[in-house]
Motif scaffolding. Structure first.
Motif, PDB file in Angstrom:
ATOM      1  N   LEU A 143       0.863  -1.179   0.000  1.00  0.00           N
ATOM      2  CA  LEU A 143       0.000   0.000   0.000  1.00  0.00           C
ATOM      3  C   LEU A 143       0.897   1.225   0.000  1.00  0.00           C
ATOM      4  CD1 LEU A 143      -2.833  -0.593   2.650  1.00  0.00           C
ATOM      5  CD2 LEU A 143      -3.049  -0.535   0.167  1.00  0.00           C
ATOM      6  N   ILE A 144       0.464   2.266  -0.686  1.00  0.00           N
ATOM      7  CA  ILE A 144       1.210   3.521  -0.715  1.00  0.00           C
ATOM      8  C   ILE A 144       0.443   4.563   0.094  1.00  0.00           C
ATOM      9  CG2 ILE A 144       2.137   5.379  -2.150  1.00  0.00           C
ATOM     10  CD1 ILE A 144       2.221   3.321  -4.474  1.00  0.00           C
ATOM     11  N   VAL A 145       1.107   5.140   1.089  1.00  0.00           N
ATOM     12  CA  VAL A 145       0.518   6.242   1.854  1.00  0.00           C
ATOM     13  C   VAL A 145       0.990   7.550   1.243  1.00  0.00           C
ATOM     14  CG1 VAL A 145       0.356   7.360   4.115  1.00  0.00           C
ATOM     15  CG2 VAL A 145       0.461   4.864   3.957  1.00  0.00           C
ATOM     16  N   CYS A 146       0.045   8.431   0.979  1.00  0.00           N
ATOM     17  CA  CYS A 146       0.390   9.733   0.407  1.00  0.00           C
ATOM     18  C   CYS A 146      -0.418  10.823   1.108  1.00  0.00           C
ATOM     19  CB  CYS A 146       0.148   9.767  -1.097  1.00  0.00           C
ATOM     20  SG  CYS A 146      -1.569   9.489  -1.581  1.00  0.00           S
ATOM     21  N   PRO A 147       0.080  12.052   1.154  1.00  0.00           N
ATOM     22  CA  PRO A 147      -0.682  13.146   1.746  1.00  0.00           C
ATOM     23  C   PRO A 147      -1.804  13.586   0.811  1.00  0.00           C
ATOM     24  CG  PRO A 147       1.395  13.959   0.888  1.00  0.00           C
ATOM     25  CD  PRO A 147       1.423  12.467   0.730  1.00  0.00           C
ATOM     26  N   ALA A 148      -2.757  14.316   1.367  1.00  0.00           N
ATOM     27  CA  ALA A 148      -3.925  14.724   0.585  1.00  0.00           C
ATOM     28  C   ALA A 148      -3.710  15.998  -0.210  1.00  0.00           C
ATOM     29  CB  ALA A 148      -5.126  14.912   1.520  1.00  0.00           C
ATOM     30  N   GLY A 149      -2.754  16.830   0.214  1.00  0.00           N
ATOM     31  CA  GLY A 149      -2.682  18.196  -0.278  1.00  0.00           C
ATOM     32  C   GLY A 149      -1.916  18.415  -1.568  1.00  0.00           C
ATOM     33  N   LEU A 150      -1.612  19.653  -1.809  1.00  0.00           N
ATOM     34  CA  LEU A 150      -0.967  20.098  -3.039  1.00  0.00           C
ATOM     35  C   LEU A 150       0.355  19.367  -3.269  1.00  0.00           C
ATOM     36  CD1 LEU A 150      -1.154  22.199  -5.355  1.00  0.00           C
ATOM     37  CD2 LEU A 150       0.206  23.737  -3.915  1.00  0.00           C
ATOM     38  N   GLY A 151       0.558  18.857  -4.474  1.00  0.00           N
ATOM     39  CA  GLY A 151       1.779  18.155  -4.848  1.00  0.00           C
ATOM     40  C   GLY A 151       1.706  16.650  -4.742  1.00  0.00           C
ATOM     41  N   THR A 152       0.619  16.153  -4.171  1.00  0.00           N
ATOM     42  CA  THR A 152       0.557  14.710  -3.927  1.00  0.00           C
ATOM     43  C   THR A 152       0.359  13.894  -5.198  1.00  0.00           C
ATOM     44  OG1 THR A 152      -0.389  13.027  -2.464  1.00  0.00           O
ATOM     45  CG2 THR A 152      -1.952  14.532  -3.531  1.00  0.00           C
ATOM     46  N   ILE A 153      -0.246  14.469  -6.222  1.00  0.00           N
ATOM     47  CA  ILE A 153      -0.469  13.710  -7.457  1.00  0.00           C
ATOM     48  C   ILE A 153       0.852  13.219  -8.021  1.00  0.00           C
ATOM     49  CG2 ILE A 153      -1.328  13.814  -9.825  1.00  0.00           C
ATOM     50  CD1 ILE A 153      -3.318  15.968  -8.876  1.00  0.00           C
ATOM     51  N   ASN A 154       1.809  14.107  -8.105  1.00  0.00           N
ATOM     52  CA  ASN A 154       3.115  13.755  -8.662  1.00  0.00           C
ATOM     53  C   ASN A 154       3.784  12.658  -7.845  1.00  0.00           C
ATOM     54  OD1 ASN A 154       5.475  14.526 -10.512  1.00  0.00           O
ATOM     55  ND2 ASN A 154       6.402  14.737  -8.487  1.00  0.00           N
ATOM     56  N   GLY A 155       3.859  12.842  -6.536  1.00  0.00           N
ATOM     57  CA  GLY A 155       4.536  11.865  -5.696  1.00  0.00           C
ATOM     58  C   GLY A 155       3.850  10.510  -5.691  1.00  0.00           C
ATOM     59  N   ALA A 156       2.524  10.518  -5.626  1.00  0.00           N
ATOM     60  CA  ALA A 156       1.776   9.265  -5.574  1.00  0.00           C
ATOM     61  C   ALA A 156       1.909   8.475  -6.874  1.00  0.00           C
ATOM     62  CB  ALA A 156       0.309   9.545  -5.270  1.00  0.00           C
ATOM     63  N   VAL A 157       1.711   9.162  -7.987  1.00  0.00           N
ATOM     64  CA  VAL A 157       1.737   8.476  -9.280  1.00  0.00           C
ATOM     65  C   VAL A 157       3.144   8.005  -9.632  1.00  0.00           C
ATOM     66  CG1 VAL A 157       1.275   8.722 -11.745  1.00  0.00           C
ATOM     67  CG2 VAL A 157      -0.316   9.695 -10.073  1.00  0.00           C
ATOM     68  N   LEU A 158       4.152   8.830  -9.366  1.00  0.00           N
ATOM     69  CA  LEU A 158       5.522   8.411  -9.640  1.00  0.00           C
ATOM     70  C   LEU A 158       5.910   7.197  -8.801  1.00  0.00           C
ATOM     71  CD1 LEU A 158       7.536  11.752 -10.001  1.00  0.00           C
ATOM     72  CD2 LEU A 158       7.011  10.076 -11.779  1.00  0.00           C
ATOM     73  N   THR A 159       5.495   7.168  -7.538  1.00  0.00           N
ATOM     74  CA  THR A 159       5.785   6.010  -6.690  1.00  0.00           C
ATOM     75  C   THR A 159       5.142   4.754  -7.259  1.00  0.00           C
ATOM     76  OG1 THR A 159       5.979   7.388  -4.700  1.00  0.00           O
ATOM     77  CG2 THR A 159       5.540   5.035  -4.368  1.00  0.00           C
ATOM     78  N   ALA A 160       3.880   4.848  -7.653  1.00  0.00           N
ATOM     79  CA  ALA A 160       3.183   3.689  -8.223  1.00  0.00           C
ATOM     80  C   ALA A 160       3.837   3.232  -9.524  1.00  0.00           C
ATOM     81  CB  ALA A 160       1.714   4.028  -8.455  1.00  0.00           C
ATOM     82  N   PHE A 161       4.226   4.176 -10.371  1.00  0.00           N
ATOM     83  CA  PHE A 161       4.865   3.818 -11.637  1.00  0.00           C
ATOM     84  C   PHE A 161       6.226   3.167 -11.411  1.00  0.00           C
ATOM     85  CE2 PHE A 161       2.741   6.422 -15.238  1.00  0.00           C
ATOM     86  CZ  PHE A 161       1.505   5.966 -14.830  1.00  0.00           C
ATOM     87  N   TYR A 162       6.986   3.693 -10.464  1.00  0.00           N
ATOM     88  CA  TYR A 162       8.298   3.119 -10.159  1.00  0.00           C
ATOM     89  C   TYR A 162       8.140   1.683  -9.674  1.00  0.00           C
ATOM     90  CZ  TYR A 162      12.899   2.482  -8.048  1.00  0.00           C
ATOM     91  OH  TYR A 162      14.156   2.005  -7.730  1.00  0.00           O
ATOM     92  N   VAL A 175      -4.854   7.846   1.641  1.00  0.00           N
ATOM     93  CA  VAL A 175      -4.564   9.281   1.607  1.00  0.00           C
ATOM     94  C   VAL A 175      -4.656   9.843   3.028  1.00  0.00           C
ATOM     95  CG1 VAL A 175      -5.340  11.516   0.751  1.00  0.00           C
ATOM     96  CG2 VAL A 175      -5.349   9.531  -0.766  1.00  0.00           C
ATOM     97  N   ASN A 176      -3.573  10.463   3.468  1.00  0.00           N
ATOM     98  CA  ASN A 176      -3.466  10.962   4.841  1.00  0.00           C
ATOM     99  C   ASN A 176      -3.645  12.488   4.892  1.00  0.00           C
ATOM    100  OD1 ASN A 176      -3.047  10.781   7.605  1.00  0.00           O
ATOM    101  ND2 ASN A 176      -0.828  10.967   7.426  1.00  0.00           N
ATOM    102  N   HIS A 177      -3.905  13.008   6.077  1.00  0.00           N
ATOM    103  CA  HIS A 177      -4.112  14.447   6.327  1.00  0.00           C
ATOM    104  C   HIS A 177      -5.287  14.985   5.503  1.00  0.00           C
ATOM    105  CE1 HIS A 177      -0.376  14.277   8.498  1.00  0.00           C
ATOM    106  NE2 HIS A 177       0.350  14.089   7.416  1.00  0.00           N
ATOM    107  N   TYR A 178      -6.328  14.195   5.393  1.00  0.00           N
ATOM    108  CA  TYR A 178      -7.471  14.542   4.545  1.00  0.00           C
ATOM    109  C   TYR A 178      -8.444  15.460   5.280  1.00  0.00           C
ATOM    110  CZ  TYR A 178     -11.415  13.802   1.337  1.00  0.00           C
ATOM    111  OH  TYR A 178     -12.437  13.979   0.447  1.00  0.00           O
ATOM    112  N   THR A 179      -8.858  16.533   4.607  1.00  0.00           N
ATOM    113  CA  THR A 179      -9.832  17.461   5.195  1.00  0.00           C
ATOM    114  C   THR A 179     -11.119  17.536   4.390  1.00  0.00           C
ATOM    115  OG1 THR A 179      -9.032  19.413   3.985  1.00  0.00           O
ATOM    116  CG2 THR A 179      -7.929  18.876   6.076  1.00  0.00           C
ATOM    117  N   GLY A 180     -11.124  16.934   3.204  1.00  0.00           N
ATOM    118  CA  GLY A 180     -12.322  16.935   2.380  1.00  0.00           C
ATOM    119  C   GLY A 180     -12.487  18.142   1.486  1.00  0.00           C
TER     120      GLY A 180
END
Length: 222
Positions: A143-162, A175-180
């Motif tokens: 499982l990949i834990v990623c933050p909810a906020g700005l910039g997370t798309i890049n980090g999450a997707v790159l981790t999954a692709f790697y 997804v962590n630190h989620y505020t909705g």
């Protein structure tokens, strides 16, 4: 036969330990005998004050420290550097022996990684290996834990692709630190669209449990 699940993250200090503790706590409260293991922790003086000690306490495992962790380093740097400075190199055989011990004791084991997926664990004249090698040795899905906020798309997707490129199976994201917020909801949509992997649940700060179907969560362990 014991089943396992590896928890990695998109980087350091994104709440991977917090999410891991909630995952184990949630499953244990629903009757699943789930434990914890981590190969190496740097930046702690004792197991009790380390990530392993935190999970052990918060998740209510109550396990003896020697079954939670293989290597502990004082220096708050990458494990490969801490190991070099403290002259205590990480050994593959030790990890595999400790993994055998914990999987003999528990039917389900949650393994927490160190930092992000590209984390060197040993780099010297005798050996070089990284966190991804440990996942391969233990033959676990992640499982990949990623933050909810700005910039997370890049980090999450790159981790999954790697991880896909390295042949490491990924079950999805938490997804962590989620505020909705609208941005966070769109971040989740884009992560799923670009990675083709599901966001399994979200976690807010100060949550006490994971709010997800426990049968689905335990099915992630293989």
């Amino acid at each position: 036969m014991s089943k396992g699940l590896f928890i990695t993250g998109t980087g350091t200090d994104i709440g991977k330990t917090y999410v891991t503790a909630l995952l184990i706590k949630t499953l244990r409260q629903h009757g699943y005998d789930v434990s914890y293991y981590k190969a190496a922790i740097s930046g702690a003086r004792s197991i009790t004050t380390s990530d392993a000690g935190y999970v052990n306490k918060i998740a209510g495992i109550g396990e003896s420290p020697d079954l939670l962790l293989s290597y502990l380093y004082d220096h708050a740097v990458s494990p490969h550097l801490a190991a070099r400075w403290e002259e205590k190199p990480i050994e593959k055989d030790v990890i595999l022996q400790d993994w055998q011990r914990v999987t003999t004791a528990y039917p389900y084991v949650t393994v927490e990684g160190s930092g992000g997926i590209i984390c060197p664990l040993r780099d010297d004249d005798q050996a070089f290996f990284q966190l991804e090698n440990v996942i391969s040795w233990l033959q676990l899905p992640s499982l990949i834990v990623c933050p909810a906020g700005l910039g997370t798309i890049n980090g999450a997707v790159l981790t999954a692709f790697y991880m896909k490129e390295k042949g490491l199976p990924v079950q999805g994201f938490i997804v962590n630190h989620y505020t909705g917020s609208p941005m966070e909801k769109d971040n989740i949509r884009m992560i799923e669209k670009l990675s083709q992997k599901p966001v399994l649940t979200v976690v807010a700060d100060n949550d006490k449990l994971l709010y997800a179907d426990t049968d689905s969560l335990i099915s992630l362990y293989q």
